[in-house]
Design an enzyme around this catalytic site. Structure first.
Site, PDB file in Angstrom:
ATOM      1  N   ARG A   1      40.318   9.054  45.475  1.00 23.11           N
ATOM      2  CA  ARG A   1      39.102   9.737  44.994  1.00 23.11           C
ATOM      3  C   ARG A   1      39.357  11.242  44.947  1.00 23.11           C
ATOM      4  NH1 ARG A   1      36.781   5.690  48.367  1.00 23.11           N
ATOM      5  NH2 ARG A   1      36.405   7.088  50.134  1.00 23.11           N
TER       6      ARG A   1
ATOM      7  N   LYS B   1      20.933  17.597  43.277  1.00 21.49           N
ATOM      8  CA  LYS B   1      20.440  16.575  42.342  1.00 21.49           C
ATOM      9  C   LYS B   1      19.759  15.441  43.098  1.00 21.49           C
ATOM     10  CE  LYS B   1      22.421  12.761  40.504  1.00 21.49           C
ATOM     11  NZ  LYS B   1      23.432  11.936  39.806  1.00 21.49           N
TER      12      LYS B   1
ATOM     13  N   GLU C   1      15.788  14.630  38.274  1.00 20.21           N
ATOM     14  CA  GLU C   1      16.298  13.613  37.343  1.00 20.21           C
ATOM     15  C   GLU C   1      15.483  12.331  37.421  1.00 20.21           C
ATOM     16  OE1 GLU C   1      20.340  12.322  38.044  1.00 20.21           O
ATOM     17  OE2 GLU C   1      20.368  11.113  36.228  1.00 20.21           O
TER      18      GLU C   1
ATOM     19  N   LYS D   1      16.770  16.992  34.332  1.00 17.71           N
ATOM     20  CA  LYS D   1      17.844  16.111  33.837  1.00 17.71           C
ATOM     21  C   LYS D   1      17.224  14.797  33.390  1.00 17.71           C
ATOM     22  CE  LYS D   1      22.180  13.914  35.218  1.00 17.71           C
ATOM     23  NZ  LYS D   1      23.459  14.155  35.896  1.00 17.71           N
TER      24      LYS D   1
END
Ligand code: 13P
Length: 346
Positions: free
Chosen positions: A46, A137, A184, A226
């Site tokens: 990752r 976010k 979002e 978003k």
């Protein structure tokens, strides 16, 4: 709260020609992405994948204003010991952090979810700020039920309200911590519903969201939205043209999003690479709205690079070339300057 400082960050996040790289896949989600290229998802793999993206030039310097990170990544170092946060900062982009802890089944509302993560968020935001995050976010997930389903139809008013309320509380906590909230509310595009139904649901959700943001004292100047684009469900037999997608999306946004919001950065949500680029481009070609419209793509920025990389060090250059190309194409779309010819030429 220093609203000017928040506004400065938000404006920088949507600078023309640039957009946001969503690299905040949870360990589970990135595992699925790695499965698709036959690569085992380990801590080091990752790291390798994300380090490769953050070192890609000129994509990072020219077309990425900010990068959304997962908790593991904001604490992770590159192979040479430099922190990944520093790599991002050195390219001129702003580090951000996903702070929700995922969507869980909403009690009393079968078929709907509620995004969790508010408990302890004030303390987590303080730590993320110290680690370098300047925006965050939180993703709410709204699923549209099958058009033939009348009993148990989703989303319900209760489901929408629970999710937008959480978004409002999250956003207020972010601003208190000096962090710009990306709000979002994603209306999923997987179903059989048509574009008119997506239009209706997106409008309901955004109206509810901006009511909540107002009621909870969130300063819109220091916020980025978003949203999904207004599209038909993937399984709907009647697919709208790019013009219809662009016109409906602009209409919904104009009807619901105050002009004080500096920018709107779309999610790609399962649109293929070129679709996500051309739809954004079409909106910017039409123009005539008060906010900047750009991208905050995960899959639509990463997928071609992921398939070029296949988990192998020898494919590093090919993966960077693929990421450079998508970043450049989306950068053009954020200014309404993209074309199919340019995309194909890459
Ligand atoms: P996609 O562009 O792959 O939808 O990801 C964006 C994102 O951050 C979803 O929360």
């Amino acid at each position: 709260m220093d609203i000017q400082a928040l506004n400065d960050i938000a404006v920088k996040m949507v600078e023309p020609g640039k957009g946001i790289l969503a690299a905040d896949e949870s360990t589970g989600t990135i595992g699925k992405r790695f499965d698709s290229i036959g690569t085992e998802s380990t801590f080091e793999k990752r790291r390798d994948w994300r380090e490769m993206l953050f070192r890609t030039q000129p994509a990072m310097e020219n077309h990425i204003s900010g990068v959304i990170l997962f908790d593991e990544t904001i604490r992770q170092d590159a192979a040479d010991g430099t922190s990944l946060v520093k790599l991002i900062q050195d390219s001129g982009a702003i580090p951000g952090i996903k702070v929700d802890t995922g969507a869980k089944p909403l009690a009393g509302r079968p078929g709907e979810t509620i995004t969790e993560g508010l408990d302890g968020l004030r303390d987590r935001l303080k730590e993320y700020y110290e680690l370098g995050a300047r925006f965050a976010k939180w993703r709410a997930v709204i699923e549209i039920s099958h058009p033939d389903q009348y009993v148990g139809m989703t989303p319900t008013i209760g489901g929408i309200k629970a999710n937008t309320h959480a978004l409002g509380r999250y956003a207020a906590l972010c601003q208190e911590a000096g962090i710009v909230p990306i709000v979002e509310p994603e209306v999923l595009m997987g179903g059989h519903h048509n574009v008119a139904r997506c239009h209706e649901v997106t409008e309901n959700v955004l109206n509810s969201l901006f009511t909540e943001l107002y009621e909870q004292g969130v300063k819109l100047e220091g916020t980025i939205l978003k949203p999904n684009m207004v599209v038909a469900g993937k399984k709907c037999t009647l697919q709208p043209s790019r013009e219809e997608i662009a016109e409906r999306t602009i209409k919904v946004l104009k009807d619901t999003v105050p002009a004080a919001v500096p920018g709107i950065a779309f999610l790609s949500g399962g649109q293929d690479n070129e679709e996500a680029t051309r739809n954004l481009d079409m909106m910017n070609k039409i123009g005539g709205f008060p906010w900047k419209l750009t991208y905050s793509y995960g899959r639509a920025l990463q997928q071609s690079a992921l398939f070029a990389w296949k988990g192998k060090a020898e494919n590093y250059d090919a993966a960077q070339a693929a990421f450079n190309h998508r970043a450049k194409m989306n950068g053009l779309a954020s200014k309404g300057e993209w074309s199919e010819g340019l995309d194909a030429a890459g």
